[in-house]
Design a protein around this motif. Sequence first.
Motif, PDB file in Angstrom:
ATOM      1  N   LEU A 156     107.905  32.117  94.714  1.00 11.29           N
ATOM      2  CA  LEU A 156     107.805  33.723  95.028  1.00 11.29           C
ATOM      3  C   LEU A 156     106.564  33.753  95.498  1.00 11.29           C
ATOM      4  O   LEU A 156     105.435  33.516  94.959  1.00 11.29           O
ATOM      5  CB  LEU A 156     107.803  34.743  93.765  1.00 11.29           C
ATOM      6  CG  LEU A 156     107.816  36.061  94.074  1.00 11.29           C
ATOM      7  CD1 LEU A 156     109.308  36.551  94.775  1.00 11.29           C
ATOM      8  CD2 LEU A 156     107.667  36.727  92.840  1.00 11.29           C
ATOM      9  N   TYR A 158     103.652  36.076  97.291  1.00  9.61           N
ATOM     10  CA  TYR A 158     103.269  37.522  97.034  1.00  9.61           C
ATOM     11  C   TYR A 158     101.954  37.682  97.827  1.00  9.61           C
ATOM     12  O   TYR A 158     101.176  37.067  97.951  1.00  9.61           O
ATOM     13  CB  TYR A 158     103.217  37.568  95.252  1.00  9.61           C
ATOM     14  CG  TYR A 158     102.075  37.030  94.681  1.00  9.61           C
ATOM     15  CD1 TYR A 158     100.802  37.644  94.438  1.00  9.61           C
ATOM     16  CD2 TYR A 158     102.133  35.567  94.135  1.00  9.61           C
ATOM     17  CE1 TYR A 158      99.959  37.092  93.728  1.00  9.61           C
ATOM     18  CE2 TYR A 158     101.035  35.157  93.821  1.00  9.61           C
ATOM     19  CZ  TYR A 158      99.915  35.656  93.613  1.00  9.61           C
ATOM     20  OH  TYR A 158      98.692  35.123  93.041  1.00  9.61           O
ATOM     21  N   PRO A 169     106.603  38.425  88.217  1.00  8.34           N
ATOM     22  CA  PRO A 169     107.903  38.212  87.221  1.00  8.34           C
ATOM     23  C   PRO A 169     107.738  36.968  86.600  1.00  8.34           C
ATOM     24  O   PRO A 169     107.450  36.025  87.209  1.00  8.34           O
ATOM     25  CB  PRO A 169     108.892  38.575  88.127  1.00  8.34           C
ATOM     26  CG  PRO A 169     108.142  38.129  89.532  1.00  8.34           C
ATOM     27  CD  PRO A 169     106.837  38.506  89.471  1.00  8.34           C
ATOM     28  N   VAL A 172     113.179  34.768  88.091  1.00 14.13           N
ATOM     29  CA  VAL A 172     113.970  35.321  89.365  1.00 14.13           C
ATOM     30  C   VAL A 172     114.811  36.421  89.008  1.00 14.13           C
ATOM     31  O   VAL A 172     114.948  37.280  89.755  1.00 14.13           O
ATOM     32  CB  VAL A 172     114.372  34.269  89.964  1.00 14.13           C
ATOM     33  CG1 VAL A 172     115.645  33.862  89.375  1.00 14.13           C
ATOM     34  CG2 VAL A 172     114.812  34.635  91.596  1.00 14.13           C
ATOM     35  N   ASP A 174     114.404  38.978  87.032  1.00 20.37           N
ATOM     36  CA  ASP A 174     113.537  40.134  86.849  1.00 20.37           C
ATOM     37  C   ASP A 174     113.565  40.866  88.508  1.00 20.37           C
ATOM     38  O   ASP A 174     113.260  42.106  88.494  1.00 20.37           O
ATOM     39  CB  ASP A 174     111.952  39.929  86.452  1.00 20.37           C
ATOM     40  CG  ASP A 174     111.904  39.325  85.060  1.00 20.37           C
ATOM     41  OD1 ASP A 174     113.056  39.494  84.450  1.00 20.37           O
ATOM     42  OD2 ASP A 174     111.214  38.829  84.699  1.00 20.37           O
ATOM     43  N   LEU A 175     113.473  40.115  89.487  1.00 21.74           N
ATOM     44  CA  LEU A 175     113.504  40.807  90.804  1.00 21.74           C
ATOM     45  C   LEU A 175     114.550  41.768  91.081  1.00 21.74           C
ATOM     46  O   LEU A 175     114.304  42.534  92.176  1.00 21.74           O
ATOM     47  CB  LEU A 175     113.412  39.647  91.821  1.00 21.74           C
ATOM     48  CG  LEU A 175     112.193  38.851  91.803  1.00 21.74           C
ATOM     49  CD1 LEU A 175     112.275  37.637  92.753  1.00 21.74           C
ATOM     50  CD2 LEU A 175     110.962  39.772  91.811  1.00 21.74           C
ATOM     51  N   THR A 176     115.395  41.923  90.387  1.00 22.63           N
ATOM     52  CA  THR A 176     116.536  42.901  90.478  1.00 22.63           C
ATOM     53  C   THR A 176     116.491  44.435  89.926  1.00 22.63           C
ATOM     54  O   THR A 176     117.070  45.167  90.095  1.00 22.63           O
ATOM     55  CB  THR A 176     118.075  42.390  90.066  1.00 22.63           C
ATOM     56  OG1 THR A 176     118.217  42.102  88.740  1.00 22.63           O
ATOM     57  CG2 THR A 176     118.496  41.098  91.057  1.00 22.63           C
ATOM     58  N   TRP A 180     111.110  46.298  91.496  1.00 24.95           N
ATOM     59  CA  TRP A 180     110.988  45.734  92.587  1.00 24.95           C
ATOM     60  C   TRP A 180     112.044  46.270  93.854  1.00 24.95           C
ATOM     61  O   TRP A 180     112.082  45.389  94.690  1.00 24.95           O
ATOM     62  CB  TRP A 180     111.512  44.336  92.206  1.00 24.95           C
ATOM     63  CG  TRP A 180     110.435  43.605  91.320  1.00 24.95           C
ATOM     64  CD1 TRP A 180     110.510  43.240  89.898  1.00 24.95           C
ATOM     65  CD2 TRP A 180     108.974  43.103  91.610  1.00 24.95           C
ATOM     66  NE1 TRP A 180     109.450  42.589  89.315  1.00 24.95           N
ATOM     67  CE2 TRP A 180     108.392  42.683  90.395  1.00 24.95           C
ATOM     68  CE3 TRP A 180     108.423  42.863  92.843  1.00 24.95           C
ATOM     69  CZ2 TRP A 180     107.222  42.064  90.345  1.00 24.95           C
ATOM     70  CZ3 TRP A 180     107.139  42.551  92.680  1.00 24.95           C
ATOM     71  CH2 TRP A 180     106.434  41.921  91.516  1.00 24.95           C
ATOM     72  N   VAL A 184     111.439  43.022  97.843  1.00 29.60           N
ATOM     73  CA  VAL A 184     111.740  41.493  97.758  1.00 29.60           C
ATOM     74  C   VAL A 184     112.409  41.231  99.256  1.00 29.60           C
ATOM     75  O   VAL A 184     113.277  41.726  99.520  1.00 29.60           O
ATOM     76  CB  VAL A 184     112.576  41.076  96.684  1.00 29.60           C
ATOM     77  CG1 VAL A 184     112.858  39.678  96.494  1.00 29.60           C
ATOM     78  CG2 VAL A 184     112.206  41.787  95.270  1.00 29.60           C
TER      79      VAL A 184
END
Length: 362
Positions: A156, A158, A169, A172, A174-176, A180, A184
């Motif tokens: 990731l 950032y 996070p 991965v 968690d990115l939904t 976020w 993203v």
Amino acid sequence: MIRVTRLALVGALLPLTLAACGPTDEQAPASDDTTTDAAADSTGEEPAASSDGTLTLYSGRNEELVQPVLDAFTSETGIEVEVRYADTAAMAAQLLEEGENSPADAFLAQDAGALGAVSEEGLLEELPQETLDLVADTYRSADGTWVGLTGRSRVLAYNTEAVPEDELPASVQDLTGPDWTGRVGVAPTNASFQSFVTAMRVLEGEDTAATWLEDLAANDPQIRERNGEIVADVDSGAIDVGLVNHYYVYELAAEQGVPPEELDVALHFFPDGDTGALVNISGLGLVGEQPDGDAQALVDYLLSDAGQTYFVEQTSEYPMIEGLDGPAGLPALEELETPDIDLNDLEDLQTTIGMITEAGLL
């Protein structure tokens, strides 16, 4: 594992050729134009007597990156390389369409999934055991038809001003989440993203992968064609984070002429074997019978100290042979907390592309 048929995969990949990322935006410096009269390959052996001194390479990695090391190979061996460049998906589709009539002698791919799909159709020849033994089992095919040339970790990227380290996070997945939304960056047409999704299917199941894709699509993702665009936008602050391969940050630093630590983009390696920490390979397979040994000489060179050092120093990718350190400033390959997956299980690109499309990301 669902078997990829030739026509089905071609049908899945060819429509993506126009929309796909095209040649990747990886950079490399100009090559040394010095030539020699050497006719020996990197192992010191003479090319086979029947060699015509040329080979045809289908490359899913771009010209700016690959041509310098191919020029060095020609200088070392006297063997000319005729290259057809396109993105990995397009090259795989072309090979599958051409079948046994393909003029290609070798296929250089951006990821293991494309190599596996082509191998599944019986188009790649088994490599010599001494070649396979140069690379750990993890990074070569189970049937000996392709071998990894470089290692690349999913990360990731950032923006260090927008995302404090303690807010990164853990997974991965968690990115939904709502934290976020709209932040993203992803490149759904990129072969590395598709292989990552395939890995999620293998490791976490079809339902989990489908749900993740649907939730990501509903979370206002920032779609880009290329990983390099994502990293540049993260560095500028246009995007907060992006899913990419690790070396794109080093590419951007080289473009700007600054050390990576002076950028506003940094790398987050997902911990604890998360799927987002997949380590894939770029790799090479030989297409059809190879009576003259020219294509094998290319494999030998790219897995030699000279070939591997080129990738470490110029593209910041991990070497596949023992005895060479990885890129400066990165954790060692063996220190990465990678998911436990067999790269041979990534060949089902058809289903993955269908799922990405159905989710609305393509």
